[in-house]
Design a protein around this motif. Structure first.
Motif, PDB file in Angstrom:
ATOM      1  N   ALA A  39      -4.924-127.293   3.635  1.00 34.32           N
ATOM      2  CA  ALA A  39      -5.885-127.628   4.133  1.00 34.32           C
ATOM      3  C   ALA A  39      -7.477-127.861   3.809  1.00 34.32           C
ATOM      4  CB  ALA A  39      -6.365-127.058   5.674  1.00 34.32           C
ATOM      5  N   PRO A  40      -7.946-129.369   3.936  1.00 31.21           N
ATOM      6  CA  PRO A  40      -9.563-129.600   3.400  1.00 31.21           C
ATOM      7  C   PRO A  40     -10.582-128.371   4.110  1.00 31.21           C
ATOM      8  CG  PRO A  40      -8.839-131.184   4.433  1.00 31.21           C
ATOM      9  CD  PRO A  40      -7.877-130.460   4.983  1.00 31.21           C
ATOM     10  N   LEU A  41     -11.367-127.804   3.043  1.00 37.71           N
ATOM     11  CA  LEU A  41     -12.428-126.742   2.710  1.00 37.71           C
ATOM     12  C   LEU A  41     -13.281-127.007   2.071  1.00 37.71           C
ATOM     13  CD1 LEU A  41     -12.123-124.310   0.771  1.00 37.71           C
ATOM     14  CD2 LEU A  41     -10.445-124.104   2.102  1.00 37.71           C
ATOM     15  N   VAL A  42     -14.309-126.513   2.106  1.00 43.21           N
ATOM     16  CA  VAL A  42     -15.757-126.298   1.539  1.00 43.21           C
ATOM     17  C   VAL A  42     -16.083-124.873   1.169  1.00 43.21           C
ATOM     18  CG1 VAL A  42     -17.839-126.553   1.373  1.00 43.21           C
ATOM     19  CG2 VAL A  42     -16.937-128.335   1.496  1.00 43.21           C
ATOM     20  N   ALA A  43     -16.264-124.496   0.431  1.00 44.69           N
ATOM     21  CA  ALA A  43     -16.803-122.468   0.177  1.00 44.69           C
ATOM     22  C   ALA A  43     -18.021-122.079  -1.064  1.00 44.69           C
ATOM     23  CB  ALA A  43     -14.918-121.759   0.309  1.00 44.69           C
ATOM     24  N   LEU A  44     -17.853-121.627  -0.934  1.00 44.70           N
ATOM     25  CA  LEU A  44     -19.527-121.298  -1.784  1.00 44.70           C
ATOM     26  C   LEU A  44     -18.835-120.389  -2.893  1.00 44.70           C
ATOM     27  CD1 LEU A  44     -22.380-119.514   0.214  1.00 44.70           C
ATOM     28  CD2 LEU A  44     -22.260-122.304  -0.906  1.00 44.70           C
ATOM     29  N   THR A  45     -19.221-120.123  -3.753  1.00 45.43           N
ATOM     30  CA  THR A  45     -18.831-119.193  -4.979  1.00 45.43           C
ATOM     31  C   THR A  45     -19.554-117.901  -5.262  1.00 45.43           C
ATOM     32  OG1 THR A  45     -19.596-120.559  -6.839  1.00 45.43           O
ATOM     33  CG2 THR A  45     -17.425-121.422  -6.437  1.00 45.43           C
ATOM     34  N   VAL A  46     -18.974-117.178  -5.504  1.00 42.14           N
ATOM     35  CA  VAL A  46     -19.719-115.755  -5.987  1.00 42.14           C
ATOM     36  C   VAL A  46     -20.393-115.394  -7.522  1.00 42.14           C
ATOM     37  CG1 VAL A  46     -19.751-113.156  -5.701  1.00 42.14           C
ATOM     38  CG2 VAL A  46     -18.765-114.699  -4.164  1.00 42.14           C
ATOM     39  N   PRO A  47     -21.356-115.941  -8.127  1.00 43.44           N
ATOM     40  CA  PRO A  47     -21.598-115.479  -8.797  1.00 43.44           C
ATOM     41  C   PRO A  47     -21.389-113.827  -9.751  1.00 43.44           C
ATOM     42  CG  PRO A  47     -23.887-115.634  -7.920  1.00 43.44           C
ATOM     43  CD  PRO A  47     -22.517-115.312  -6.731  1.00 43.44           C
ATOM     44  N   GLY A  48     -20.264-114.615 -10.606  1.00 47.61           N
ATOM     45  CA  GLY A  48     -19.934-113.313 -11.310  1.00 47.61           C
ATOM     46  C   GLY A  48     -18.045-113.242 -11.130  1.00 47.61           C
ATOM     47  N   GLY A  49     -18.320-113.455 -10.107  1.00 40.95           N
ATOM     48  CA  GLY A  49     -16.311-114.527  -9.183  1.00 40.95           C
ATOM     49  C   GLY A  49     -15.160-114.542 -10.497  1.00 40.95           C
ATOM     50  N   ALA A  50     -14.041-114.108 -10.250  1.00 39.31           N
ATOM     51  CA  ALA A  50     -13.338-114.964 -10.686  1.00 39.31           C
ATOM     52  C   ALA A  50     -12.395-116.341  -9.975  1.00 39.31           C
ATOM     53  CB  ALA A  50     -11.570-113.061 -10.909  1.00 39.31           C
ATOM     54  N   LEU A  51     -12.298-116.777 -11.243  1.00 41.45           N
ATOM     55  CA  LEU A  51     -11.623-118.573 -10.960  1.00 41.45           C
ATOM     56  C   LEU A  51     -10.405-118.043 -12.114  1.00 41.45           C
ATOM     57  CD1 LEU A  51     -11.641-121.243 -10.110  1.00 41.45           C
ATOM     58  CD2 LEU A  51     -13.168-121.663 -11.414  1.00 41.45           C
ATOM     59  N   THR A  52      -9.577-118.293 -11.413  1.00 45.83           N
ATOM     60  CA  THR A  52      -8.413-118.401 -11.492  1.00 45.83           C
ATOM     61  C   THR A  52      -7.241-119.540 -11.749  1.00 45.83           C
ATOM     62  OG1 THR A  52      -7.681-116.316 -11.247  1.00 45.83           O
ATOM     63  CG2 THR A  52      -5.707-117.281 -11.924  1.00 45.83           C
ATOM     64  N   VAL A  53      -6.676-120.377 -12.519  1.00 46.29           N
ATOM     65  CA  VAL A  53      -6.100-121.458 -12.484  1.00 46.29           C
ATOM     66  C   VAL A  53      -4.624-121.219 -12.868  1.00 46.29           C
ATOM     67  CG1 VAL A  53      -5.868-123.862 -13.010  1.00 46.29           C
ATOM     68  CG2 VAL A  53      -8.083-123.012 -11.894  1.00 46.29           C
ATOM     69  N   ARG A  54      -3.519-121.702 -12.280  1.00 49.46           N
ATOM     70  CA  ARG A  54      -2.579-121.821 -13.109  1.00 49.46           C
ATOM     71  C   ARG A  54      -1.550-123.366 -12.869  1.00 49.46           C
ATOM     72  NH1 ARG A  54       0.414-117.586  -9.086  1.00 49.46           N
ATOM     73  NH2 ARG A  54      -1.084-115.585  -9.966  1.00 49.46           N
ATOM     74  N   PRO A  55      -1.819-123.821 -14.449  1.00 46.04           N
ATOM     75  CA  PRO A  55      -1.705-125.595 -14.629  1.00 46.04           C
ATOM     76  C   PRO A  55      -0.509-125.967 -14.466  1.00 46.04           C
ATOM     77  CG  PRO A  55      -2.960-124.109 -16.387  1.00 46.04           C
ATOM     78  CD  PRO A  55      -2.061-123.296 -15.582  1.00 46.04           C
ATOM     79  N   VAL A  56      -0.175-127.099 -13.871  1.00 44.83           N
ATOM     80  CA  VAL A  56       1.120-127.243 -13.907  1.00 44.83           C
ATOM     81  C   VAL A  56       2.244-126.955 -15.084  1.00 44.83           C
ATOM     82  CG1 VAL A  56       2.712-129.694 -14.220  1.00 44.83           C
ATOM     83  CG2 VAL A  56       0.977-128.971 -12.529  1.00 44.83           C
ATOM     84  N   GLU A  57       1.588-127.548 -16.004  1.00 44.11           N
ATOM     85  CA  GLU A  57       1.844-126.257 -17.719  1.00 44.11           C
ATOM     86  C   GLU A  57       1.172-125.833 -18.019  1.00 44.11           C
ATOM     87  OE1 GLU A  57       2.988-130.009 -19.967  1.00 44.11           O
ATOM     88  OE2 GLU A  57       4.181-131.132 -18.467  1.00 44.11           O
ATOM     89  N   GLY A  58       1.771-124.630 -19.157  1.00 43.96           N
ATOM     90  CA  GLY A  58       1.095-123.655 -19.853  1.00 43.96           C
ATOM     91  C   GLY A  58       0.703-122.485 -19.489  1.00 43.96           C
ATOM     92  N   PRO A  59       0.095-121.558 -20.386  1.00 43.31           N
ATOM     93  CA  PRO A  59      -0.425-121.096 -19.815  1.00 43.31           C
ATOM     94  C   PRO A  59      -1.301-120.439 -18.278  1.00 43.31           C
ATOM     95  CG  PRO A  59      -1.841-120.775 -21.770  1.00 43.31           C
ATOM     96  CD  PRO A  59      -0.862-122.169 -21.288  1.00 43.31           C
ATOM     97  N   GLU A  60      -1.495-119.254 -17.448  1.00 40.20           N
ATOM     98  CA  GLU A  60      -2.841-119.504 -16.488  1.00 40.20           C
ATOM     99  C   GLU A  60      -4.204-119.412 -17.570  1.00 40.20           C
ATOM    100  OE1 GLU A  60      -3.384-114.942 -15.064  1.00 40.20           O
ATOM    101  OE2 GLU A  60      -2.090-116.999 -13.345  1.00 40.20           O
TER     102      GLU A  60
END
Length: 115
Positions: A39-60
């Motif tokens: 669902a659509p949303l808006v959120a704040l990020t936390v300084p020093g917080g982790a951001l992880t992406v699992r791409p369609v191709e390739g490593p995390e």
């Protein structure tokens, strides 16, 4: 929908852009996991917080965010932050997706911009 279009950007450039199967980010309310069709949303990020992406191709891929905002709508997910820095493999995990495989590589992948 099998993937989500993701753009990670700082004021100077786009840090990463591409298709992803999963994104996790630390917010003031806790870790937020996003799958295609969320669902659509808006959120704040936390300084020093982790951001992880699992791409369609390739490593995390893993980064740490500065202060910023996450915006998700039917066009995709955008994280706009004052800083987004690469997390080195084996570094401290300060957030998103505690179930993720810690041995996955980081930093490789499609990068745009000049840095």
């Amino acid at each position: 929908m099998d993937s989500l279009h993701v753009v990670l950007a700082v004021p100077e450039r786009v840090v990463w852009s591409g298709g992803a199967r999963f994104v996790a980010v630390r917010t003031p309310a806790g870790d937020l996991g996003v799958l295609p069709g969320h669902a659509p949303l808006v959120a704040l990020t936390v300084p020093g917080g982790a951001l992880t992406v699992r791409p369609v191709e390739g490593p995390e891929l893993r980064w740490e965010t500065g202060e910023g905002v996450l915006h998700l709508d039917r066009d995709g997910l955008r994280v706009l932050a004052d800083t987004i820095t690469e997390r080195k493999a084996g570094g401290p995990d300060r957030g998103a997706d505690p179930s993720a495989d810690r041995s996955a590589g980081s930093g490789a992948g499609r990068s745009t911009g000049d840095g």
